[in-house]
Design an enzyme around this catalytic site. Sequence first.
Site, PDB file in Angstrom:
ATOM      1  N   GLY A  46       0.838  -1.142  -0.081  1.00  0.00           N
ATOM      2  CA  GLY A  46       0.025   0.084   0.097  1.00  0.00           C
ATOM      3  C   GLY A  46       0.893   1.322   0.112  1.00  0.00           C
ATOM      4  O   GLY A  46       1.974   1.272  -0.314  1.00  0.00           O
ATOM      5  N   THR A  51       3.021  -5.588   3.456  1.00  0.00           N
ATOM      6  CA  THR A  51       2.510  -6.379   4.496  1.00  0.00           C
ATOM      7  C   THR A  51       3.091  -8.051   4.161  1.00  0.00           C
ATOM      8  O   THR A  51       3.014  -8.340   3.044  1.00  0.00           O
ATOM      9  CB  THR A  51       1.067  -6.619   4.741  1.00  0.00           C
ATOM     10  N   ASP A 165     -11.479   4.698   8.641  1.00  0.00           N
ATOM     11  CA  ASP A 165     -11.427   3.948   7.335  1.00  0.00           C
ATOM     12  C   ASP A 165     -12.116   2.633   7.450  1.00  0.00           C
ATOM     13  O   ASP A 165     -11.486   1.558   7.085  1.00  0.00           O
ATOM     14  CB  ASP A 165      -9.952   3.692   6.921  1.00  0.00           C
TER      15      ASP A 165
END
Length: 680
Positions: A46, A51, A165
């Site tokens: 991202g 990740t 979010d």
Amino acid sequence: MNQICCLNPGCHNPSVPEHTQFCPNCNVDIVTLKDRYRPIKSLGSGGFGKTYLAQDIDKLNTQCVIKQFAPQITGTNAFQKAKELFLQEAQQLQKLGEHSQIPTLLAYFEQDNRLYLVQQFIDGANLLQELKNQGIFSELKIRALLQDLLTTLEVVHEYGVIHRDIKPENIMRRRSDGKLILIDFGASKQLQGTVITGTLVGTFGYASLEQMQDGKVYPASDLYSLGASCFHLFTGVHPWQLWQEDGYGWVKNWRSHLQKPINSDLGRILDKLLQKDYQQRYQSAQEVLQDLNRPQIPPTVPYQHPQVSPSQPLKIKSSRRGFLQVAGLFFGGVAVSVVGQNLLKNHPDKPIPKAETLTPPVKEETVTPSPIEKTAQLQQTLTGHSGGVSSVAYSPDGQTLASGTGDKTIKLWNPLTGELLHTLSGDSNWVSSVAYSPDGQTLASGSWDKTIKLWNPRTGELLDTLSGHSYSVYSLTYSPDGQTLASGSGSGDKTIKLWNPRTGQLLQTLTGHSNSVVSLAYSPDGQTLASGSHDNTIKLWNPRTGELLQTLTGHSNGVYSLAYNPDGQILASGSDDKTIKLWNPLTGQLLQTLTGHSWTVSSLAYSPDGQTLASGSGDKTIKLWNPLTGQLLQTLTGHSSSVLSLAYSPDGQTLASGSGDKTIKLWRLRFIALTHSKLR
């Protein structure tokens, strides 16, 4: 051999054997973080970095997640802000990670000039993936989502944290228990006072106006995002698409995208969650939960007595909809007075006496009518069997009702007239189960004589006998396409057999239960077969491959009955432990437990519209439930022994019940709205 991958954010991170020194792709050193966290593979990337799925060596290689800070941004201010947000996520997880539905922070550190955050691995899928794999959510599934997630959000807000979010991608369903886990606190912010002012963050379509316009967020901002997420899951329409076309104007017309009508209470909740002005929304998760769990109560309306002219008689007549029409006004099921009721009952064609002969009310008061709901009334009782009625089944066209009993026969009835059409004989022991093929051309019966018989229900001709079970056949069900017939057998066998009903060929045998298989149910799409057993479990199978998908545990005694709701989103189970449990068959999550019966729940049936669940019990009663709320709607009494079987007519207007008292009762369902008035 254990695998490892490199942590170069510019590499595609191939997995290699653990002791490999250099990445074969980018030639960068391969390392284990803190000599403890071993990266296995990349999970994605991202704006802030990558990740990785990893293993915690110090905890017996328990899986965990590594977040690496490697932002793809330029400029000192932007980099510093990204670094603050990364640290902020670690701080929020440190604060909130004790909650069972928020990932736990395991570590936060710097190594090789990069920042790393290590958190608990959640084994499951996010709700966007679930939407793609399983289709749009049902109302019950949306309610369960709200119930589950709001309790978590309530804690998050109590800690003064705004997530900022919330969207389907950031809500995961944990595979082990079906619970919803709120993830990705990278955009979260600590509340200062009652409002947060800061950087514009969030996802267009899910983020509220105040969040994207001014950078201000409140607990109500997260609730807007939750409402937008529910809309997406409920309709399959991404709110970003609507936001592009109409900005925040889309929330006024969100209902136009529904594929079917929505329950009014749930609709009002989503209306309020999606208000453009944050002050018009719910201000806390607790407020939403209160509305979500509030019993359905209709609005108060003034009651007005019909105006009756002293010189003109007033006639009462039955309307075609089952209401009573009084001077052009409708009163669901209740006449305006006892006098009117008696007149209708005894002299339906005679006029009510002139108004001056009736005692007029002295005072009228505003009253609250009861909700309009389904109720059942005994229509007729079918007699003729000399043994207990263990199974009843309607033909697909609703013109015939089949019953299997302890007298070794099957009887076919005209449910409209109560006429006995055929008696099928041929079984040498108790007929425990009957099932119509979806096309209505064949009737299958299972018996304690270990066989299954296939009949022509129009002529009564025996078409075939299927043999293969080594013990009594307790349960039968056809697949929705009619291509397969499933049968379950007793404790000396413990198997489920799948047959080709056209050829009589045994397709496969499913093993796994440790006791009798007494109930079976196909999901409406035919992709899953559920089996209930005296071993206290429910097993879900892939009927094409024979694979055991999962085992549902929770009942403390044998599972005697199973029923899928019409959209396949809920599986109901009835047990010898006197309870009914409602499960999410996709995740295995237990949604709720219905209690009220005082004996074994031996039979279950969903109404064709899915709005009512009927249960029959050894306590001689039938109970009608609202499966969305768990509310008990009505208890039907009349049988003098255990209620062993239930079946709704295809039009949903009649419920048939078979009992150990050797009778079948037909209950007529109708809508009523009891109107009360106080006279004094």
